[in-house]
Design an enzyme around this catalytic site. Sequence first.
Site, PDB file in Angstrom:
ATOM      1  N   SER A  61       7.347  11.610 -27.803  1.00  0.00           N
ATOM      2  CA  SER A  61       6.418  10.908 -27.975  1.00  0.00           C
ATOM      3  C   SER A  61       5.625  11.301 -26.505  1.00  0.00           C
ATOM      4  CB  SER A  61       6.504   9.585 -27.605  1.00  0.00           C
ATOM      5  OG  SER A  61       7.195   9.052 -28.880  1.00  0.00           O
TER       6      SER A  61
HETATM    7  N1  SAH Z   1      10.948   8.215 -29.084  1.00  0.00           N
HETATM    8  C1  SAH Z   1      11.302   9.462 -29.542  1.00  0.00           C
HETATM    9  C2  SAH Z   1      10.389   9.539 -30.772  1.00  0.00           C
HETATM   10  C3  SAH Z   1      10.805  10.646 -31.918  1.00  0.00           C
HETATM   11  S1  SAH Z   1       9.843  10.938 -33.206  1.00  0.00           S
HETATM   12  C4  SAH Z   1      10.983  10.605 -28.583  1.00  0.00           C
HETATM   13  O1  SAH Z   1      10.227  10.368 -27.538  1.00  0.00           O
HETATM   14  O2  SAH Z   1      11.757  11.646 -28.493  1.00  0.00           O
HETATM   15  C5  SAH Z   1      10.423   9.393 -34.305  1.00  0.00           C
HETATM   16  C6  SAH Z   1      11.864   9.699 -34.759  1.00  0.00           C
HETATM   17  O3  SAH Z   1      12.193   8.481 -35.756  1.00  0.00           O
HETATM   18  C7  SAH Z   1      12.363  10.795 -35.406  1.00  0.00           C
HETATM   19  O4  SAH Z   1      13.313  11.528 -34.510  1.00  0.00           O
HETATM   20  C8  SAH Z   1      12.778  10.587 -36.958  1.00  0.00           C
HETATM   21  O5  SAH Z   1      13.969  11.124 -37.277  1.00  0.00           O
HETATM   22  C9  SAH Z   1      12.962   9.023 -36.597  1.00  0.00           C
HETATM   23  N2  SAH Z   1      13.084   8.088 -37.921  1.00  0.00           N
HETATM   24  C10 SAH Z   1      12.035   8.116 -38.652  1.00  0.00           C
HETATM   25  N3  SAH Z   1      12.285   7.289 -39.688  1.00  0.00           N
HETATM   26  C11 SAH Z   1      13.639   6.389 -39.424  1.00  0.00           C
HETATM   27  C12 SAH Z   1      14.406   5.627 -39.769  1.00  0.00           C
HETATM   28  N4  SAH Z   1      14.046   5.057 -40.941  1.00  0.00           N
HETATM   29  N5  SAH Z   1      15.472   5.125 -38.993  1.00  0.00           N
HETATM   30  C13 SAH Z   1      15.794   5.756 -37.985  1.00  0.00           C
HETATM   31  N6  SAH Z   1      15.052   6.950 -37.390  1.00  0.00           N
HETATM   32  C14 SAH Z   1      13.851   7.281 -38.134  1.00  0.00           C
END
Ligand code: SAH
Length: 215
Positions: A61
Site C-alpha cells: 500500500s
Molecule cells: N498491507 C499490505 C497490502 C497488501 S494488498 C501491504 O501494504 O503490503 C492486500 C492483500 O490482501 C493481498 O496480499 C491479498 O492476498 C490479501 N487478501 C485478499 N483477500 C483476502 C482474504 N479474504 N483474506 C486474507 N487476505 C486477503
Amino acid sequence: MVAQIEAEAKATAAYTDRKTFSAAVMAAIGKVPRHEFVPQSQAPMAYVNAALPIGFRQTISQPYIVALMTDLLDLEKSAVVLEIGTGSGYQTAVLAEIAKQVYSIDIVQELAGEETERLKRLGYKNVVIRSGDGYDGWPEHAPFDGILVTAVTPDVPPALIEQLKVGGRMAIPVGNRILGEDLMVIEKDQAGEIRERLVLPVAFVPFTRAAQTNA
Ligand code: SAH
C-alpha cells in the site's frame, strides 16, 4: 517520505478530520525499513509515497494510506490488533511498532510464509501470521482493539464486527471498482453500538474469498 505523508495528511484533512497523524504513527513510519518489503527491482522507489507491485498480483500500500489507516485505529501500546491482508508485511511491521500484539492473515499462502520469515529476520517478535480467508477473522485471539483490512470488500464481514472489542476501531476499504471504494472507520462504542464513518475514496486490491481462490 515522512514529509510527503505529512503534506498529504494536511491536504486531505477535510476528508479525514486529521491534519496530522500521531507521533507514534509517524515514528513507526520513520523506523520501518520499507525497502526490505519491496522486490529488489522496486527498491529505488521504496521511499516514494506510492503503492508498488509485490508479485502474486498484489501491491504494497501507499505509505500515506498505511499511516492514515494506522492512525485511524487510535491504538494504545497495550493494543491487540488483527490485520486482514498481510501482503508485503509492511503495514504489519508498522502496527507491530505501535501495538502489543499483531495477528495477520493473508489468503495467498506464499505471502504469509515469506512475511513470517522477513518479520522474524527484522526482529519483530509480536507478530503472528497465518494463511487463510480473513472473512471469518481469527476468533481464537478475539476480541481486538483494532482491526485493519487492506483489501476492498463489497460489505463488511460480520465476523470482524463481532471480533471488535467494545471501544475498538476497524479501518476497512468498502465498495467496488464500478461504484467506487471508500475507506471506512467502524467503531464499537461503550454501549456496544456500531458507528460507521466514510473517510475518503481509495483504491485497493480486491478481497478474495477462499472458494474463488481455489477455483
Ligand atoms: N498491507 C499490505 C497490502 C497488501 S494488498 C501491504 O501494504 O503490503 C492486500 C492483500 O490482501 C493481498 O496480499 C491479498 O492476498 C490479501 N487478501 C485478499 N483477500 C483476502 C482474504 N479474504 N483474506 C486474507 N487476505 C486477503
